[in-house]
Design an enzyme around this catalytic site. Structure first.
Site, PDB file in Angstrom:
ATOM      1  N   SER A 135      32.691  82.209  42.100  1.00  0.00           N
ATOM      2  CA  SER A 135      32.934  82.702  43.451  1.00  0.00           C
ATOM      3  C   SER A 135      31.610  82.854  44.174  1.00  0.00           C
ATOM      4  CB  SER A 135      33.670  84.049  43.380  1.00  0.00           C
ATOM      5  OG  SER A 135      33.963  84.534  44.664  1.00  0.00           O
ATOM      6  N   LYS A 161      34.519  78.503  44.590  1.00  0.00           N
ATOM      7  CA  LYS A 161      35.305  79.260  45.564  1.00  0.00           C
ATOM      8  C   LYS A 161      34.370  79.863  46.597  1.00  0.00           C
ATOM      9  CE  LYS A 161      37.188  83.461  44.811  1.00  0.00           C
ATOM     10  NZ  LYS A 161      38.133  84.468  44.265  1.00  0.00           N
ATOM     11  N   LEU A 162      34.653  79.607  47.867  1.00  0.00           N
ATOM     12  CA  LEU A 162      33.838  80.141  48.957  1.00  0.00           C
ATOM     13  C   LEU A 162      34.543  81.323  49.601  1.00  0.00           C
ATOM     14  CD1 LEU A 162      32.811  76.811  50.762  1.00  0.00           C
ATOM     15  CD2 LEU A 162      31.605  77.991  48.909  1.00  0.00           C
ATOM     16  N   LYS A 163      33.844  82.433  49.734  1.00  0.00           N
ATOM     17  CA  LYS A 163      34.361  83.546  50.514  1.00  0.00           C
ATOM     18  C   LYS A 163      34.243  83.190  52.003  1.00  0.00           C
ATOM     19  CE  LYS A 163      35.135  86.600  47.184  1.00  0.00           C
ATOM     20  NZ  LYS A 163      36.444  87.247  46.918  1.00  0.00           N
ATOM     21  N   ASP A 189      38.530  81.892  49.836  1.00  0.00           N
ATOM     22  CA  ASP A 189      39.145  83.209  49.668  1.00  0.00           C
ATOM     23  C   ASP A 189      38.807  84.055  50.887  1.00  0.00           C
ATOM     24  OD1 ASP A 189      40.189  85.600  48.826  1.00  0.00           O
ATOM     25  OD2 ASP A 189      38.715  85.936  47.238  1.00  0.00           O
ATOM     26  N   ASN A 191      40.212  87.268  51.503  1.00  0.00           N
ATOM     27  CA  ASN A 191      40.315  88.716  51.278  1.00  0.00           C
ATOM     28  C   ASN A 191      40.931  89.454  52.458  1.00  0.00           C
ATOM     29  OD1 ASN A 191      37.409  88.274  49.453  1.00  0.00           O
ATOM     30  ND2 ASN A 191      39.168  89.286  48.518  1.00  0.00           N
ATOM     31  N   GLU A 214      43.161  81.369  49.647  1.00  0.00           N
ATOM     32  CA  GLU A 214      43.555  82.594  48.966  1.00  0.00           C
ATOM     33  C   GLU A 214      43.625  83.781  49.928  1.00  0.00           C
ATOM     34  OE1 GLU A 214      41.932  85.380  45.261  1.00  0.00           O
ATOM     35  OE2 GLU A 214      40.912  83.506  45.775  1.00  0.00           O
ATOM     36  N   ASP A 239      46.685  87.032  46.237  1.00  0.00           N
ATOM     37  CA  ASP A 239      45.891  87.868  45.337  1.00  0.00           C
ATOM     38  C   ASP A 239      46.320  89.319  45.544  1.00  0.00           C
ATOM     39  OD1 ASP A 239      43.937  89.441  44.133  1.00  0.00           O
ATOM     40  OD2 ASP A 239      42.236  88.493  45.100  1.00  0.00           O
ATOM     41  N   LYS A 263      44.978  89.215  38.462  1.00  0.00           N
ATOM     42  CA  LYS A 263      43.918  90.131  38.045  1.00  0.00           C
ATOM     43  C   LYS A 263      44.580  91.278  37.301  1.00  0.00           C
ATOM     44  CE  LYS A 263      40.743  89.135  41.875  1.00  0.00           C
ATOM     45  NZ  LYS A 263      40.256  89.627  43.186  1.00  0.00           N
ATOM     46  N   GLY A 291      38.602  87.490  39.254  1.00  0.00           N
ATOM     47  CA  GLY A 291      37.562  88.343  38.687  1.00  0.00           C
ATOM     48  C   GLY A 291      37.149  89.442  39.640  1.00  0.00           C
TER      49      GLY A 291
END
Length: 368
Positions: A135, A161-163, A189, A191, A214, A239, A263, A291
């Site tokens: 990540s 994975k790119l935030k 992702d 969030n 995500e 998620d 998770k 994670g």
């Protein structure tokens, strides 16, 4: 099995580089570890909660308090406790899944050590090693992002994975795709950083051949996730929205996702995580292991979970040196993009006493 004592240990783990997401920047990972002492041995668990309630409502101080005042007294009072009985024992306490997962994992670790069985064997692992992704946080510039991604590609990570967040999405994703080509397994992702008004930015990502997008919207907004899923060809992954087997059935039923990030902390433990895995497998929904910047204790358990058959995408399991110059356990080292599934009893990892002492900021012991 009878519990004699439980240690609640706080440690501070400096990160090798700042990790920025849509909800803030971390430079140090404050971790709450749970150690149980039983009549058959000891066991360790790790609480996934962050220092602040930004990923979820749980946070380290709150997890410590609910463990001390409510969860630990309940398990200490049990005359004969098993890992599978922990959820029932703690059922009178609403929520606090990450805290519950930590104590359940510690009890499970002790139980499995007493039977000389590995967590992977107990959960149903079918692999001896797992594919690893990494990540990548939000960077100060696209050039800095490309340099960091390049490091991880050179290290052999199988997936990046790119935030992302509004304003840091289409351009950095395009830059990474152009720099590393279509063969790179790439996902993003959010969030929960987007809403209906900014969803056009997410639709624009469809051209980059991503593995998945995500959790773009709020955890309780299954409708907006379903709307997005109907408009794009990129799979939508959930998620934060998935907290149990029942929650995943409802999300899939509504068309809100076609992939699930598991998770264990968010599910309340590894036993519920296996149930989510099994339900997803029955519905034809692939899963992967997320994670939370775990130490070697949580990392070992995550790798064991990721060895189950329906974990069909590389997870955020990563090697120890992705986050820490020195882990509290023997380090997990990447080999050809893979990490070995621990085969030792219990979670297959335990803290090194000298490192643990150096990083400890507080220990509280509760006894029967």
């Amino acid at each position: 099995m009878k519990l004699h004592a439980v240690d609640l240990r706080r440690i501070a783990m400096p990160l090798v580089r700042p990790f920025r997401t849509s909800f803030g920047v971390q430079t140090t990972r404050e971790v709450l570890l749970v150690r149980v002492v039983t009549d058959v041995g000891e066991g360790w668990g790790e609480c996934a909660a962050l220092a602040a309630p930004v990923y979820s409502s749980e946070y380290v101080d709150g997890a410590h308090a609910v463990l001390r005042d409510h969860l630990v007294p309940r398990v200490l009072a049990e005359p004969d406790l098993t890992a599978r009985g922990v959820a029932r024992t703690l059922g009178g306490v609403v929520g606090h899944r990450m805290a519950k997962a930590a104590i359940e994992t510690a009890v499970l670790d002790a139980e499995l050590r007493a039977h000389d069985m590995s967590l992977g064997s107990y959960l149903g692992a079918v692999r001896t090693e797992v594919e690893c992704g990494v990540s990548v946080g939000i960077a100060e510039s696209v050039d800095e992002l490309l340099a960091e991604v390049g490091e991880y590609v050179d290290h052999g990570y199988r997936r990046i994975k790119l935030k992302i967040e509004p304003g840091w999405d289409v351009e950095p994703v395009r830059a990474v795709r152009e720099a590393f080509g279509d063969r790179l397994q790439l996902q993003v992702d959010a969030n929960t950083a987007y809403d209906a008004a900014s969803s056009a930015r997410l639709e624009a990502l469809d051209e980059f051949g991503l593995l998945l997008i995500e959790q773009p919207f709020a955890e309780d907004d299954l409708h907006q996730h379903a709307v997005l899923a109907g408009r794009i060809s990129t799979p939508v992954c959930l998620d934060e929205s998935i907290t149990s087997a029942r929650a995943v059935v409802e999300a899939v039923r509504q068309g809100a996702c076609s992939i699930v990030n598991i998770k264990a902390g968010r599910m309340g433990g590894y036993l519920e995580s296996v149930r989510v895995h099994d339900v997803c497998e029955a519905m034809g929904v692939p899963v992967w292991c997320g994670g939370m910047l775990e130490t070697g204790i949580g990392r070992a358990a995550n790798i064991a979970l990721a060895a189950l058959p329906n974990f069909r995408l590389p997870g955020d399991t990563s090697a120890s040196d992705r986050y820490y110059a020195e882990d509290i356990t023997d380090p997990f080292v990447l080999r050809d993009g893979m990490l070995p599934v621990p085969t030792g009893p219990g979670v297959g990892a335990e803290p090194r006493p000298d490192v643990l002492r150096a990083l400890t900021i507080d220990v509280e012991t509760l006894k029967r």
